[in-house]
Design a protein around this motif. Sequence first.
Motif, mmCIF file in Angstrom:
data_model
loop_
_atom_site.group_PDB
_atom_site.id
_atom_site.type_symbol
_atom_site.label_atom_id
_atom_site.label_comp_id
_atom_site.label_asym_id
_atom_site.label_seq_id
_atom_site.Cartn_x
_atom_site.Cartn_y
_atom_site.Cartn_z
ATOM 1 N N ARG A 114 0.829 -1.209 0.000
ATOM 2 C CA ARG A 114 0.000 0.000 0.000
ATOM 3 C C ARG A 114 0.858 1.251 0.000
ATOM 4 O O ARG A 114 0.516 2.264 -0.629
ATOM 5 N N VAL A 115 1.986 1.182 0.699
ATOM 6 C CA VAL A 115 2.921 2.306 0.709
ATOM 7 C C VAL A 115 3.517 2.494 -0.678
ATOM 8 O O VAL A 115 3.584 3.624 -1.200
ATOM 9 N N LEU A 116 3.949 1.410 -1.303
ATOM 10 C CA LEU A 116 4.590 1.502 -2.614
ATOM 11 C C LEU A 116 3.630 2.050 -3.662
ATOM 12 O O LEU A 116 4.026 2.875 -4.512
ATOM 13 N N GLU A 117 2.388 1.625 -3.622
ATOM 14 C CA GLU A 117 1.405 2.129 -4.581
ATOM 15 C C GLU A 117 1.280 3.648 -4.480
ATOM 16 O O GLU A 117 1.177 4.350 -5.491
ATOM 17 N N TYR A 118 1.309 4.148 -3.248
ATOM 18 C CA TYR A 118 1.160 5.588 -3.006
ATOM 19 C C TYR A 118 2.421 6.371 -3.364
ATOM 20 O O TYR A 118 2.364 7.375 -4.090
ATOM 21 N N ILE A 119 3.579 5.918 -2.886
ATOM 22 C CA ILE A 119 4.799 6.721 -3.075
ATOM 23 C C ILE A 119 5.321 6.666 -4.503
ATOM 24 O O ILE A 119 6.123 7.524 -4.908
ATOM 25 N N ASN A 120 4.870 5.686 -5.285
ATOM 26 C CA ASN A 120 5.301 5.587 -6.680
ATOM 27 C C ASN A 120 4.326 6.265 -7.634
ATOM 28 O O ASN A 120 4.490 6.190 -8.847
ATOM 29 N N SER A 121 3.305 6.938 -7.084
ATOM 30 C CA SER A 121 2.206 7.425 -7.919
ATOM 31 C C SER A 121 2.428 8.840 -8.443
ATOM 32 O O SER A 121 3.242 9.614 -7.926
ATOM 33 N N ASN A 122 1.656 9.172 -9.454
ATOM 34 C CA ASN A 122 1.670 10.523 -10.019
ATOM 35 C C ASN A 122 1.116 11.556 -9.045
ATOM 36 O O ASN A 122 1.484 12.730 -9.110
ATOM 37 N N ASP A 123 0.213 11.132 -8.156
ATOM 38 C CA ASP A 123 -0.436 12.080 -7.254
ATOM 39 C C ASP A 123 0.319 12.303 -5.944
ATOM 40 O O ASP A 123 -0.128 13.078 -5.098
ATOM 41 N N LEU A 124 1.460 11.637 -5.756
ATOM 42 C CA LEU A 124 2.186 11.766 -4.494
ATOM 43 C C LEU A 124 2.515 13.228 -4.193
ATOM 44 O O LEU A 124 2.296 13.705 -3.071
ATOM 45 N N ASP A 125 3.039 13.940 -5.182
ATOM 46 C CA ASP A 125 3.473 15.316 -4.941
ATOM 47 C C ASP A 125 2.302 16.230 -4.574
ATOM 48 O O ASP A 125 2.486 17.224 -3.873
ATOM 49 N N ARG A 126 1.112 15.887 -5.013
ATOM 50 C CA ARG A 126 -0.070 16.689 -4.675
ATOM 51 C C ARG A 126 -0.636 16.320 -3.312
ATOM 52 O O ARG A 126 -1.008 17.196 -2.512
ATOM 53 N N LEU A 127 -0.684 15.025 -3.014
ATOM 54 C CA LEU A 127 -1.355 14.565 -1.803
ATOM 55 C C LEU A 127 -0.479 14.645 -0.550
ATOM 56 O O LEU A 127 -0.966 14.997 0.524
ATOM 57 N N ALA A 128 0.805 14.313 -0.673
ATOM 58 C CA ALA A 128 1.667 14.239 0.515
ATOM 59 C C ALA A 128 1.695 15.540 1.310
ATOM 60 O O ALA A 128 1.587 15.515 2.545
ATOM 61 N N PRO A 129 1.828 16.722 0.670
ATOM 62 C CA PRO A 129 1.876 17.958 1.469
ATOM 63 C C PRO A 129 0.576 18.280 2.192
ATOM 64 O O PRO A 129 0.582 19.071 3.141
ATOM 65 N N LEU A 130 -0.537 17.686 1.750
ATOM 66 C CA LEU A 130 -1.826 17.989 2.384
ATOM 67 C C LEU A 130 -1.876 17.503 3.829
ATOM 68 O O LEU A 130 -2.577 18.073 4.659
ATOM 69 N N GLY A 131 -1.155 16.441 4.129
ATOM 70 C CA GLY A 131 -1.215 15.874 5.475
ATOM 71 C C GLY A 131 -2.438 15.008 5.654
ATOM 72 O O GLY A 131 -3.147 14.681 4.704
ATOM 73 N N THR A 132 -2.702 14.611 6.895
ATOM 74 C CA THR A 132 -3.781 13.672 7.187
ATOM 75 C C THR A 132 -5.023 14.415 7.672
ATOM 76 O O THR A 132 -5.007 15.623 7.900
ATOM 77 N N SER A 133 -6.103 13.682 7.830
ATOM 78 C CA SER A 133 -7.367 14.299 8.238
ATOM 79 C C SER A 133 -7.739 13.929 9.670
ATOM 80 O O SER A 133 -7.965 14.804 10.503
ATOM 81 N N CYS A 134 -7.766 12.633 9.976
ATOM 82 C CA CYS A 134 -8.158 12.183 11.312
ATOM 83 C C CYS A 134 -7.137 12.660 12.348
ATOM 84 O O CYS A 134 -5.932 12.495 12.147
ATOM 85 N N PRO A 135 -7.586 13.236 13.469
ATOM 86 C CA PRO A 135 -6.637 13.714 14.489
ATOM 87 C C PRO A 135 -5.697 12.618 14.981
ATOM 88 O O PRO A 135 -4.517 12.885 15.238
ATOM 89 N N ASP A 136 -6.197 11.396 15.132
ATOM 90 C CA ASP A 136 -5.343 10.307 15.598
ATOM 91 C C ASP A 136 -4.189 10.060 14.626
ATOM 92 O O ASP A 136 -3.061 9.797 15.038
#
Length: 706
Positions: A286-308
């Motif tokens: 699941r990590v590899l699918e995300y970090i190898n993707s075209n959308d990584l540069d857009r999504l990673a800086p957004l951070g997470t949503s759930c406080p936990d």
Amino acid sequence: MSVSATQFKHVSYLWDEAEAAKLAGDEVALLIYRSNLLGADLRLTNYGGGNTSCKVTAKDPLTGQDVEVMWVKGSGGDLGTLKKSGLAALYVDRLRSLKNIYRGVEFEDEMVELFNHCIFDLSSKAPSIDTPLHGFLPFAHIDHLHPDAAIAIAAAKDGRKITEELFGGTIGWVEWKKPGFELGLQLKACLDANPGIRGIMLGSHGLFTWGDTAYESYINTLEVIEKCAEYLEQNYGKKGPTFGGQKLESLDADARKKQAAALAPVLRGFCSSQTKMIGHFTDDTRVLEYINSNDLDRLAPLGTSCPDHFLRTKISPLVLELDKNAELSDVTALKEQLAPAFEAYRQMYADYYNTCKHDNSPAIRDANPVVILYPGVGMFTFAKDKQTARVAAEFYINAINVMKGAEAISEYTSLPRQEAFDIEYWLLEEAKLQRMPKSKILSGRVALVTGSAGGIGKAIAKKFVQEGAVVILNDMNAERLEGAAEEFKAQFGKDAYTTAVLDVTSANQIKAAFDTAALAFGGVDIIVNNAGLSISKTIADHTEKDWDLLYDVLVKGQFFVTQAAVSVMKKQDIGGDIINIVSKNALVSGPNNAGYGSAKAAQLHLSRLNAAELGADKIRVNVVNPDAVISDSNIWAGGWAEGRAKAYGVTVEELPAYYAKRTLLNEIILPEDIANACVAITGGLLNKSTGNVINVDGGVAAGFVR
């Protein structure tokens, strides 16, 4: 009412009617049972996340009258391991009456102290900030969880609309609000406006579900999450490839491990600029699918949503702009390449703090990243201890799942920066941090003790773990190592150690052991060269094979393990400790001891030579000289004990007393005594000492260095 496990595809139905029947009539016991089942499935909630409750009728100890009491997961703890001692018990009427003195959202934090005036069972756990979220809802059993599938909808741009359409109005919606008294009132208002609903979705946060019994609440929770997960599954691919498709291919598994092991100590050094950190690496698919993707540069800086998720992983990850095939052997060039990325991250974090801080905000915390993503290779996480680093990785995988689901059905939205800051630097959260126990003296340290499956080595490894370190257990005997690992797991848990089969005469096994240390913990700080053997023979009886074996294990083994350790320590650039377990025999001449004694003398002088060379790198090299440590020692197996007994004219059984009697203190030396000396050297009070010899021999005057 009975439900088949086959009805669920995306969650685990674990309810056992026979087990539950044993708890019939005890609603608190059923609450704990339900909580443990929910916490056992990481698709439902993550470690330490979520809370559950039940309301029961009990006798008021002051009046004897029946009163309603709420049992709810208290502050801290984990649902999967929850026990009654982890629950808070409160008078429901007193808790609800607090709304009469509530001064509004700007003052909601002051309500937390008032929860203490509502406590029913004085021996129960301290109430958490989520207590009113359960208290203002009327249901007998309530579950508040952070399932990835539900948060994916809750964090979607169109989450409210999707929730309404998916559940046909049977699940309410409350917009994002920081947990606390106000959110509890909003949940009640949502229920009042939507009577008959089966749950409430919290925007960007999680899910509330309930039931009249423990079982009904459990089933309701599973059904709602299952429906969310089914909806996501049906929509994957409809908008296009996941995360915009793959930008690059991963290295193969072995190459990923090789790159990660080479890089981890360098990353650990950067992340330990303020406090020594322990690392964790994962190349989960699941990590590899995300970090190898075209959308990584857009999504990673957004951070997470759930406080936990956010509290465990920081505002956003650091994404390395490093080729997956990069040559990592030139450490100086590598550090020069990575340094600007870390400086930029620290500056980003400082700007985030300075932009969002309030007049009463706590001081800025460590500005280094927790999560580091290396496209094509995997994810590193760094934290104060192994469990926290591992759990941070689990939480970021949860966040990846949320982003994947939200992007499939709509558009992912993260917490606004100010809301995230108000969670991270919440005064109540700061107070919780201040209540944490003081760190142990070896916290954040990684130790490799050669020959640590028994005897002196195991005693040292145990003592290090007890003082906060993590250890790489190793031995050339795989069976012995397995037994030591089982012992450590039972005593300290899985995050305290890792293992490596290690023959110190094997260059390949030495490298593999240090790679294991890098992948498991990020590097190494403490090396104890303890592995050894002994051969006691006259000059006439000594063979070339005996001589070579002694020098290969004791001298070359010490040198090559030290050499490998120094390579890692220089990558980290945070100093380190090397302790060589030598012997009184390095200084004292005795009969039938030419090979062993001279090898020990070589070990001792090699230690001094290494200390002289490595001081500039803040790597300390010190020696512990034991004598006659017989307990659980491989050295005393075989012919050594017989040889020494013969040399001294005593029986083998008389050896311990013989050795003790010849010391100044008349003491038998135990493995724990050597372990204590090692902690004394590494524990912080001797950080400016190197090249020293500490005798742990009961006092043998002939072995005095000066």
